[in-house]
Design an enzyme around this catalytic site. Structure first.
Site, PDB file in Angstrom:
ATOM      1  N   CYS A 105       0.806  -1.224   0.000  1.00 25.59           N
ATOM      2  CA  CYS A 105       0.000   0.000   0.000  1.00 25.59           C
ATOM      3  C   CYS A 105       0.838   1.274   0.000  1.00 25.59           C
ATOM      4  CB  CYS A 105      -0.935   0.014   1.215  1.00 25.59           C
ATOM      5  SG  CYS A 105      -2.325  -1.132   1.085  1.00 25.59           S
ATOM      6  N   ILE A 106       1.585   1.508   1.053  1.00 27.44           N
ATOM      7  CA  ILE A 106       2.154   2.829   1.290  1.00 27.44           C
ATOM      8  C   ILE A 106       3.156   3.267   0.218  1.00 27.44           C
ATOM      9  CG2 ILE A 106       3.282   4.316   2.973  1.00 27.44           C
ATOM     10  CD1 ILE A 106       2.245   2.548   5.156  1.00 27.44           C
TER      11      ILE A 106
END
Length: 435
Positions: A272-273
């Site tokens: 994700c990040i």
């Protein structure tokens, strides 16, 4: 089938749930729906994964074999046969959304999955996309394809976006205890989506559109990326000043309001990040907006592996050694502690940079016994055992991922030089270099 009939089928737990993509997001959903009494069908293109799961073996370390076997005993099936999608009343899409080599959104997995399902979908189904993506994906990519089948979304077919919020290996939160955001293509779609997730999740948070739900997910991860970028930059400043940034963070965290502690590391990892912020920066350009703050955080975080390599260079140089020819042991190649997930792991980028400089690289990771095949990274390595005699043979030991299974006292005693990118060792020791 109207939304009311579908909702009644969900409430009676007679609705068959099809999970498309049986990875870190899809498999926990399989288990949750199965444990709550739903019939579940799993679809995945990876034959080896499907074969493994059919044999009762979980492909994910922190998800136990016993839970998978219980789901199989309750009727769960995994298959690569997408023609069976018509059996399901609900299709939940949990497929990757990576970036391409230009750091632009790659919706190939989503589009290909929907195209594979299209010949087999039927009226009365609910489709939910959980993959992280830019605002507008559900409306622009999924809805038109469904409508090609002459379905009217909101009347005879239902479409929602509900972003995944899995945190692999986090013992404090599980699939059903993490609130679930859900946005519908129409009010009837939203009603069906809320009924679906409300049957297995403790709290469902309905929002007004799929675009709101899509942007919600991006905001969550951009918030983290920006704050991690800030603290990584602060780490570099503090290091130049001879100040322990972790002591500073811990002291600041005593403030009971207005401060949330974030801790520095060797770079961003996970599904994700490192990726999600660029989905928004790409989409924002369509509206003439430059997301400078987000892109700056990406630059800072993306530079951290190089920063760690520079610290290793300096530490070896201080001992009259060069990186070329040095034996370097990397502790931890998963992207976070205590999991077997290597997606976007900064450890791998560091290993590649050190290898390019001529270092002899080894790694130890109790969760990853063999370096797995990856699309862009290649190492023919297996995890080595961390023993006193072996540690003394390395010129440098890098702590990249601080797994709980490592014996830090023993490592500190026997490794001749440690570069610590996680703040686990006593920085007062001469052999410890903080990175």
């Amino acid at each position: 089938m109207s939304s009311r009939k579908l909702i009644e089928k969900i409430q009676a737990k007679d609705a068959k749930i099809g999970i498309v993509g049986l990875g870190y997001v899809g498999l926990p959903l399989v288990l949750r729906f199965s444990e709550m009494g739903f019939p579940v069908l799993g679809l995945d293109i990876a034959e080896d994964k499907v074969e493994m799961m059919t044999g009762g073996r979980s492909p994910i370390e922190h998800i136990g074999h016993d839970r998978l076997r219980a789901a199989i005993a309750a009727g769960f099936e995994a298959t690569t046969d997408f023609s069976r999608a018509g059996e399901a009343d609900v299709l939940i899409l949990c497929v990757p959304t990576p970036l391409n080599k230009y750091r632009e959104p790659d919706l190939g997995f989503v589009v290909d999955t929907v195209e594979s399902l299209l010949p087999h979908i039927r009226t009365g189904q609910l489709m939910s996309l959980e993959s992280t993506t830019y605002p507008g994906t559900t409306v622009e990519e999924l809805a038109p394809r469904i409508e090609r089948r002459d379905f009217t979304i909101g009347e005879d077919y239902f479409l929602v976006y509900s972003p995944e919020r899995e945190d692999p290996g986090n013992p404090d939160f599980t699939t059903h205890t993490i609130p679930k955001v859900c946005g519908g293509h129409t009010p009837a779609c939203l009603e069906a989506g809320v009924a679906l997730y409300g049957s297995v999740i403790d709290r469902v948070v309905p929002v007004s559109s799929t675009q709101v739900a899509e942007l919600t997910k991006l905001l969550e991860n951009i918030h983290r990326a920006v704050n991690i970028g800030l603290v990584n930059e602060m780490k570099i400043v503090a290091d130049r000043m001879g100040i322990n940034i972790r002591e500073v963070i811990d002291a600041a965290a005593t403030k009971p309001f207005g401060f949330v502690p974030y801790y520095p590391g060797p770079g961003l990892g996970g599904h994700c990040i490192p990726i999600d912020p660029f989905y928004l920066t790409w989409k924002a350009r369509e509206y003439g907006v430059s997301t400078r703050f987000i892109e700056l955080a990406g630059e800072v975080n993306g530079a951290m592996p190089e920063y760690v390599v520079d610290k290793i260079k300096g530490a070896l140089n201080d001992r009259c050694k060069s990186v070329r020819g040095s034996k370097i042991l990397v502790l931890g190649i998963a992207y976070k502690p205590n999991v077997d997930d290597m997606r976007e792991s900064p450890s791998v980028f560091i290993m590649e940079k050190l290898r390019d400089l001529g270092a002899e690289i080894s790694y130890s990771d109790p969760h990853i016994p063999v370096f797995p095949p990856m699309r862009e990274h290649h190492f023919d390595l297996s995890s080595v055992e961390v023993m006193p005699e072996a540690l003394r043979q390395y010129d440098c030991v890098l702590l990249a991922t601080d797994h709980a299974k490592f014996d830090y006292d023993m490592i500190a005693e026997h490794a001749p030089l440690i570069v610590d990118a996680r703040g686990r060792f006593d920085r007062a020791l001469d052999k410890i270099v903080n990175a």
